[in-house]
Design an enzyme around this catalytic site. Structure first.
Site, PDB file in Angstrom:
ATOM      1  N   HIS A  47      41.251  39.672  39.945  1.00 16.93           N
ATOM      2  CA  HIS A  47      41.330  41.145  39.859  1.00 16.93           C
ATOM      3  C   HIS A  47      42.453  41.623  38.936  1.00 16.93           C
ATOM      4  O   HIS A  47      42.496  42.817  38.601  1.00 16.93           O
ATOM      5  CB  HIS A  47      41.536  41.766  41.245  1.00 16.93           C
ATOM      6  CG  HIS A  47      40.383  41.563  42.176  1.00 16.93           C
ATOM      7  ND1 HIS A  47      39.091  41.917  41.844  1.00 16.93           N
ATOM      8  CD2 HIS A  47      40.320  41.034  43.430  1.00 16.93           C
ATOM      9  CE1 HIS A  47      38.284  41.614  42.861  1.00 16.93           C
ATOM     10  NE2 HIS A  47      39.001  41.065  43.819  1.00 16.93           N
TER      11      HIS A  47
ATOM     12  N   HIS B 270      33.617  39.257  45.382  1.00 17.24           N
ATOM     13  CA  HIS B 270      34.076  40.457  44.674  1.00 17.24           C
ATOM     14  C   HIS B 270      33.955  40.237  43.169  1.00 17.24           C
ATOM     15  O   HIS B 270      34.139  39.118  42.687  1.00 17.24           O
ATOM     16  CB  HIS B 270      35.537  40.760  45.029  1.00 17.24           C
ATOM     17  CG  HIS B 270      35.765  40.917  46.498  1.00 17.24           C
ATOM     18  ND1 HIS B 270      36.221  39.884  47.297  1.00 17.24           N
ATOM     19  CD2 HIS B 270      35.583  41.993  47.310  1.00 17.24           C
ATOM     20  CE1 HIS B 270      36.311  40.322  48.549  1.00 17.24           C
ATOM     21  NE2 HIS B 270      35.937  41.588  48.592  1.00 17.24           N
TER      22      HIS B 270
HETATM   23 ZN   LIG Z   1      36.998  37.978  46.791  1.00 18.63          ZN
END
Ligand SMILES: [Zn+2]
Length: 306
Positions: A124, A162
């Site tokens: 991320h 994600h």
């Molecule tokens: Zn994740």
């Protein structure tokens, strides 16, 4: 051919605070699983720090200064989910350094595969922001290192539940890196739509909540693996998050450990077809300790072909 496990005791000392899902217990669970007898012959190597210049290939000076600031409070949030403690900066340097070391080893000898058992995770982290439990983008630092060492085509494969918005941002307009991701649709951080294609080097396969094994395998079989084959990577890097497992408390993709074994075997075959077998995997998310134990074991076994 061997799989080296890169890790470091400092990874257990990155303290995200009480009740945080990205806990040191996660790494303990992974290392317990990799202590099983069938992994006894796999070499272990202690990670070394990434150099600032290696991190600066993918992150801004401002972000690096923020993470490494020796005068900042020892306990501080970089975003509401992403905390730093006294040993976090060093853990971040070592997590990125683990992937750099593994990439160096794979480039020197394609038989040197690796699994980097690290935290904090990385996918991320964008060029200029730490977020989503991630400080530096470990796999992106590794990909940039491979390019700096002369490779022309590096694939980053991301099966964390994600979307790796940070990795996508970093390589958005760099056709030397292909980013391929399956992830749960509309989950944090909200990116990863099918029409996010960068310079033609980004392939996203969002899956609706509750999808399960069949939809996951179909996304890779029909969409992502053929795109990776066409790209003909010289190195395969894996963002290995195990939070699409059915036991994970943060998501709903309902995979089993067997799905990770299946995909890992496909990625090894991809690396053998195009990259002389070079494949380096690094831990991202995964918040059920039981799922982490099962999934990291089958993933490493498939990397090792055992
Ligand atoms: Zn994740």
């Amino acid at each position: 051919m061997t799989v080296t496990i890169y890790t470091h005791p400092r990874f257990h000392q990155h303290d995200t605070g009480p009740g945080h899902p990205e806990s040191p217990a996660r790494l303990t669970a992974v290392m317990e699983a990799l202590a099983a007898p069938r992994f006894v012959l796999l070499p272990r190597r202690e990670a070394v720090h990434a150099l600032r210049s290696q991190i600066a290939r993918v992150h801004t000076r401002a972000l690096i200064d923020t993470v490494l600031d020796p005068y900042a409070p020892e306990w501080r949030p970089l975003d509401p989910d992403t905390w730093m403690s006294p040993h976090s900066a060093e853990a971040a340097l070592l997590a990125a350094g683990a992937v750099v070391g593994a990439v160096d080893a794979a480039l020197d000898d394609p038989r040197e595969r690796a699994f980097c058992a690290v935290r904090p995770p990385g996918h991320h982290a964008t060029p200029d922001a730490a977020m989503g439990f991630c400080l530096f983008n470990n796999v992106a630092v590794g990909a940039a290192h491979a390019l700096a060492r002369g490779l022309d085509r590096v694939a980053i494969v991301d099966f964390d539940v994600h979307h790796g918005n940070g990795t996508q941002d970093i390589f958005w307009s760099d056709p030397r890196v292909m980013y391929a991701s399956s992830h749960q649709d509309a989950l944090y951080p909200g990116t990863g739509l099918r029409d996010e294609t960068g310079a033609g080097n980004i392939a996203n396969a969002p899956l609706v909540a509750g999808s399960g094994s069949a939809a996951f395998r179909a996304a890779w079989e029909i969409r992502l693996l053929p795109a990776l084959d066409a790209f003909e990577p010289q190195l395969v890097l894996v963002s290995a998050g195990f939070d699409a497992h059915r036991l994970d408390p943060l998501a709903d993709l309902n995979l089993d450990a067997e799905d990770y074994a299946w995909l890992t075997a496909r990625l090894v075959a991809l690396a053998e077809r195009h990259a002389e077998g070079r494949i380096v995997s690094s831990l991202e998310g995964g918040y059920s300790l039981q799922a982490l134990r099962e999934s990291s074991a089958v993933h490493v076994a498939a990397l090792a072909g055992i």
